[in-house]
Design a protein around this motif. Structure first.
Motif, mmCIF file in Angstrom:
data_model
loop_
_atom_site.group_PDB
_atom_site.id
_atom_site.type_symbol
_atom_site.label_atom_id
_atom_site.label_comp_id
_atom_site.label_asym_id
_atom_site.label_seq_id
_atom_site.Cartn_x
_atom_site.Cartn_y
_atom_site.Cartn_z
ATOM 1 N N VAL A 120 7.864 -46.172 -72.086
ATOM 2 C CA VAL A 120 8.558 -47.362 -71.574
ATOM 3 C C VAL A 120 10.054 -47.092 -71.524
ATOM 4 C CG1 VAL A 120 6.833 -49.037 -72.397
ATOM 5 C CG2 VAL A 120 8.725 -48.359 -73.910
ATOM 6 N N ASN A 121 10.758 -47.869 -70.697
ATOM 7 C CA ASN A 121 12.213 -47.816 -70.728
ATOM 8 C C ASN A 121 12.725 -48.819 -71.754
ATOM 9 O OD1 ASN A 121 12.053 -50.360 -69.506
ATOM 10 N ND2 ASN A 121 12.484 -49.578 -67.443
ATOM 11 N N ASN A 122 14.032 -49.021 -71.827
ATOM 12 C CA ASN A 122 14.549 -49.916 -72.869
ATOM 13 C C ASN A 122 14.323 -51.392 -72.550
ATOM 14 O OD1 ASN A 122 16.445 -50.201 -70.860
ATOM 15 N ND2 ASN A 122 18.185 -49.501 -72.084
ATOM 16 N N HIS A 123 13.688 -51.680 -71.397
ATOM 17 C CA HIS A 123 13.267 -53.052 -71.085
ATOM 18 C C HIS A 123 11.794 -53.263 -71.415
ATOM 19 C CE1 HIS A 123 16.712 -53.424 -67.908
ATOM 20 N NE2 HIS A 123 17.151 -53.557 -69.149
ATOM 21 N N MET A 124 11.154 -52.249 -72.019
ATOM 22 C CA MET A 124 9.725 -52.234 -72.351
ATOM 23 C C MET A 124 8.863 -52.175 -71.084
ATOM 24 S SD MET A 124 10.612 -52.226 -75.398
ATOM 25 C CE MET A 124 9.012 -51.718 -75.989
ATOM 26 N N GLN A 125 9.436 -51.660 -70.022
ATOM 27 C CA GLN A 125 8.746 -51.541 -68.736
ATOM 28 C C GLN A 125 8.134 -50.143 -68.627
ATOM 29 O OE1 GLN A 125 11.385 -51.781 -65.323
ATOM 30 N NE2 GLN A 125 9.983 -53.205 -64.313
ATOM 31 N N THR A 126 6.870 -50.086 -68.195
ATOM 32 C CA THR A 126 6.160 -48.814 -68.098
ATOM 33 C C THR A 126 6.469 -48.130 -66.767
ATOM 34 O OG1 THR A 126 4.178 -49.703 -67.013
ATOM 35 C CG2 THR A 126 4.296 -49.903 -69.425
ATOM 36 N N SER A 127 5.745 -47.050 -66.488
ATOM 37 C CA SER A 127 5.914 -46.350 -65.213
ATOM 38 C C SER A 127 5.450 -47.194 -64.029
ATOM 39 C CB SER A 127 5.151 -45.017 -65.233
ATOM 40 O OG SER A 127 3.792 -45.203 -65.598
ATOM 41 N N ASP A 128 4.669 -48.227 -64.286
ATOM 42 C CA ASP A 128 4.342 -49.242 -63.277
ATOM 43 C C ASP A 128 5.286 -50.414 -63.500
ATOM 44 O OD1 ASP A 128 3.308 -51.465 -61.885
ATOM 45 O OD2 ASP A 128 1.239 -50.789 -62.101
ATOM 46 N N PRO A 129 6.182 -50.722 -62.575
ATOM 47 C CA PRO A 129 7.199 -51.761 -62.809
ATOM 48 C C PRO A 129 6.629 -53.154 -63.059
ATOM 49 C CG PRO A 129 7.181 -51.067 -60.503
ATOM 50 C CD PRO A 129 6.317 -50.100 -61.240
ATOM 51 N N ASN A 130 5.359 -53.379 -62.739
ATOM 52 C CA ASN A 130 4.738 -54.688 -62.992
ATOM 53 C C ASN A 130 4.018 -54.755 -64.325
ATOM 54 O OD1 ASN A 130 5.412 -55.907 -60.409
ATOM 55 N ND2 ASN A 130 3.931 -54.481 -59.521
ATOM 56 N N VAL A 131 4.071 -53.648 -65.081
ATOM 57 C CA VAL A 131 3.367 -53.580 -66.362
ATOM 58 C C VAL A 131 4.364 -53.294 -67.481
ATOM 59 C CG1 VAL A 131 1.536 -52.443 -67.680
ATOM 60 C CG2 VAL A 131 1.281 -52.748 -65.198
ATOM 61 N N TYR A 132 4.305 -54.089 -68.515
ATOM 62 C CA TYR A 132 5.143 -53.915 -69.700
ATOM 63 C C TYR A 132 4.242 -53.586 -70.897
ATOM 64 C CZ TYR A 132 8.960 -55.999 -67.022
ATOM 65 O OH TYR A 132 9.915 -56.243 -66.076
ATOM 66 N N ALA A 133 4.787 -52.875 -71.852
ATOM 67 C CA ALA A 133 4.031 -52.534 -73.062
ATOM 68 C C ALA A 133 4.921 -52.750 -74.274
ATOM 69 C CB ALA A 133 3.530 -51.093 -73.006
ATOM 70 N N LEU A 134 4.300 -53.090 -75.378
ATOM 71 C CA LEU A 134 5.075 -53.417 -76.576
ATOM 72 C C LEU A 134 4.239 -53.175 -77.822
ATOM 73 C CD1 LEU A 134 3.830 -56.419 -77.602
ATOM 74 C CD2 LEU A 134 4.997 -57.105 -75.505
ATOM 75 N N GLY A 135 4.908 -53.284 -78.960
ATOM 76 C CA GLY A 135 4.202 -53.191 -80.242
ATOM 77 C C GLY A 135 3.776 -51.782 -80.586
ATOM 78 N N ASP A 136 2.547 -51.655 -81.098
ATOM 79 C CA ASP A 136 2.065 -50.374 -81.614
ATOM 80 C C ASP A 136 1.584 -49.416 -80.534
ATOM 81 O OD1 ASP A 136 2.610 -51.398 -84.074
ATOM 82 O OD2 ASP A 136 0.546 -51.496 -84.787
ATOM 83 N N VAL A 137 1.670 -49.788 -79.252
ATOM 84 C CA VAL A 137 1.254 -48.848 -78.202
ATOM 85 C C VAL A 137 2.438 -48.093 -77.621
ATOM 86 C CG1 VAL A 137 -0.859 -50.039 -77.546
ATOM 87 C CG2 VAL A 137 1.283 -50.664 -76.437
ATOM 88 N N VAL A 138 3.647 -48.324 -78.129
ATOM 89 C CA VAL A 138 4.824 -47.624 -77.627
ATOM 90 C C VAL A 138 5.523 -46.891 -78.772
ATOM 91 C CG1 VAL A 138 5.139 -49.356 -75.819
ATOM 92 C CG2 VAL A 138 6.425 -49.567 -77.954
ATOM 93 N N SER A 139 6.414 -45.976 -78.412
ATOM 94 C CA SER A 139 7.273 -45.312 -79.385
ATOM 95 C C SER A 139 8.653 -45.949 -79.345
ATOM 96 C CB SER A 139 7.375 -43.818 -79.078
ATOM 97 O OG SER A 139 6.148 -43.167 -79.325
ATOM 98 N N TYR A 140 9.392 -45.783 -80.441
ATOM 99 C CA TYR A 140 10.693 -46.444 -80.555
ATOM 100 C C TYR A 140 11.804 -45.433 -80.817
ATOM 101 C CZ TYR A 140 8.003 -50.728 -80.943
ATOM 102 O OH TYR A 140 7.149 -51.768 -80.687
ATOM 103 N N PRO A 141 12.992 -45.686 -80.242
ATOM 104 C CA PRO A 141 14.141 -44.841 -80.569
ATOM 105 C C PRO A 141 14.634 -45.149 -81.980
ATOM 106 C CG PRO A 141 14.813 -46.645 -79.120
ATOM 107 C CD PRO A 141 13.321 -46.743 -79.261
ATOM 108 N N VAL A 142 14.699 -44.124 -82.799
ATOM 109 C CA VAL A 142 15.146 -44.283 -84.185
ATOM 110 C C VAL A 142 16.614 -43.880 -84.258
ATOM 111 C CG1 VAL A 142 14.784 -43.592 -86.586
ATOM 112 C CG2 VAL A 142 12.836 -43.737 -85.010
#
Length: 447
Positions: free
Chosen positions: A263-285
């Motif tokens: 995801v990008n920093n807007h939680m937007q995936t490679s499909d601009p109509n799909v967002y992902a969040l929580g435990d299915v994404v990685s986070y910048p530490v």
């Protein structure tokens, strides 16, 4: 606009509530495969500590509450496919009947599953894990019946479960493959103190031990075989290796090497109509050169808020995580934020640190409490990059100040001179953070 959210745990609920509050006109459809929502995965520990009467009470909102807010909730509905070209989600009910719903925006909040990549569990109800309400209820009954229990995994769940069982008259074993407990959150100076408290409470620690298999599982007690030991037990809880659940989207979304959705920093995936969040994404530490899979609820709700804002046309960016955590086990409040010294070395960051035991109050008070504190600074910028505190006093809120200081890259000099409160009946003039920074400053610059 219609928004479909897959997954009604913390992230899905936070996203749905935020969208509805921002724009009540948005149609929200929340799809959940279980028959309930908002169960807190550590509920079994809360129940064992007698903080609630029933396990089912460890919830904070119901499907009925959401529906009254205008959010459509479909329980016991398993998503079987997503067609991004048609913007369509197909889900199946318990009856086998299938339904299709289209979306303008899709939010993936499918969470994580708890399993081990290196361990095959036998088909036996004496060896299990817990995360959902159903699995927790089953595990609770087995734990209450068993006389000897092995817990695999020395992270927060494993340690908290040991603490909850310490006075239950059971033989408790903790098995951890690393050479120390809570190694992702605290360094050895603190973990060794906690390990001693655990042993004093009767917990049998098996560090540097990897579970290889289980033997004689059809009888009681059966054997948990580790690298060098054979441990007899009547029940085993596996509390290791949560992994992202991305099965629905791995064919059409970009994934990271660790299996999370990119995801990008807007939680937007490679499909601009799909967002992902929580435990299915990685986070910048913060201060790390990589994004990491960090299944913490505070990351979940923050990413859900960011996704909801962007879905409704209000630009917001996810910043970083400091992996900020807190727990209360074996009489100690333990908090951690930022990188441990071990992690910093792994990242290739040259650091300096100080570990101290400091008094919290002035000496004339009858009540005297002590605090163990470790601060980690980068050598290059002299900035705080990690903090760990452990005390029998409730010092948990201090970790939020440390987290903010790390995110804002506060320096040693600034920590020493920051305006923290003083009250002669409560603390010392410099405050515990400034005290520790001050001692490090003296150590660093003393001629």
């Amino acid at each position: 606009m219609r928004v479909v959210i897959i997954g009604a745990s913390h992230g899905g609920i936070q996203a749905a509530l935020t969208i509805k509050r921002l724009d009540p006109k948005v149609e929200i459809i929340l799809i959940e495969k279980r028959n309930n929502i908002s169960y807190v995965s550590s509920g079994i520990i809360i129940k064992l500590n007698d903080m609630v009467e029933e396990l089912d009470n460890v919830r904070y909102i119901s499907a009925e509450d959401l529906q009254q807010m205008g959010i459509a909730v479909h329980l016991e509905s398993t998503v079987i496919s997503i067609e991004p070209e048609k913007r369509a989600v197909t889900y199946e009910l318990l009856t086998g009947e299938q339904s299709i719903v289209t979306y303008d925006k899709l939010i993936l909040a499918t969470g994580s599953n708890q399993f081990s990549l290196n361990l095959t569990l036998p088909d036996n109800d004496r060896i299990s894990y817990f995360k959902s309400y159903t699995s927790s209820l089953e595990a609770l009954h087995k734990i209450e019946e068993a006389k000897s229990i092995s817990i695999v995994g020395g992270g927060y769940i494993g340690i908290e479960l040991c603490d909850a069982l310490k006075n239950k008259g059971k033989e408790v074993h903790l098995i951890e493959s690393a050479d120390t407990i809570l190694f992702r959150y605290i360094d050895k100076e603190l973990s060794e103190i906690l390990e001693q408290e655990m042993m004093n409470a009767g917990i049998q620690l098996h560090l540097n031990e990897t579970v290889l298999n289980f033997k004689e599982v059809d009888q009681l007690p059966f054997v948990t075989a580790t690298t060098t030991e054979e441990i007899e037990n009547e029940y085993v809880v596996v509390a290791v290796n949560a992994r992202p659940d991305t099965r629905l989207v791995q064919e059409f979304l970009d994934l990271n090497s660790n299996g999370t959705i990119r995801v990008n920093n807007h939680m937007q995936t490679s499909d601009p109509n799909v967002y992902a969040l929580g435990d299915v994404v990685s986070y910048p530490v913060h201060n790390s050169y990589r994004q990491s899979f960090i299944p913490l609820v505070n990351n979940v709700v923050r990413s859900a808020t960011v996704a909801a804002m962007n879905v409704t046309g209000n630009p917001m960016s996810y910043t970083t995580t400091q992996k900020t955590t807190a727990t209360h086990v074996f009489g100690y409040y333990i908090v951690s934020t930022g990188l441990t010294e071990t992690e910093a070395n792994f990242e290739g960051i040259e650091v300096e640190s100080i570990f101290l035991k400091l008094p919290y109050q002035l000496p004339y008070l009858e009540l005297q409490e002590e605090v163990y504190i470790k601060l980690v600074f980068s050598k290059a910028g002299n900035c705080l990059i990690g903090g760990q505190i452990m005390s029998t006093k409730d010092i948990t809120q201090i970790v939020n100040t440390l987290s903010l200081a790390i995110e804002k890259e506060v320096t040693l000099n600034e920590l020493v001179t920051t305006d923290f409160y003083f009250n002669p009946t409560l603390n010392r003039p410099m405050g515990i953070i400034s005290q520790a920074a001050y001692e490090f400053m003296i150590k660093k610059y003393k001629k």
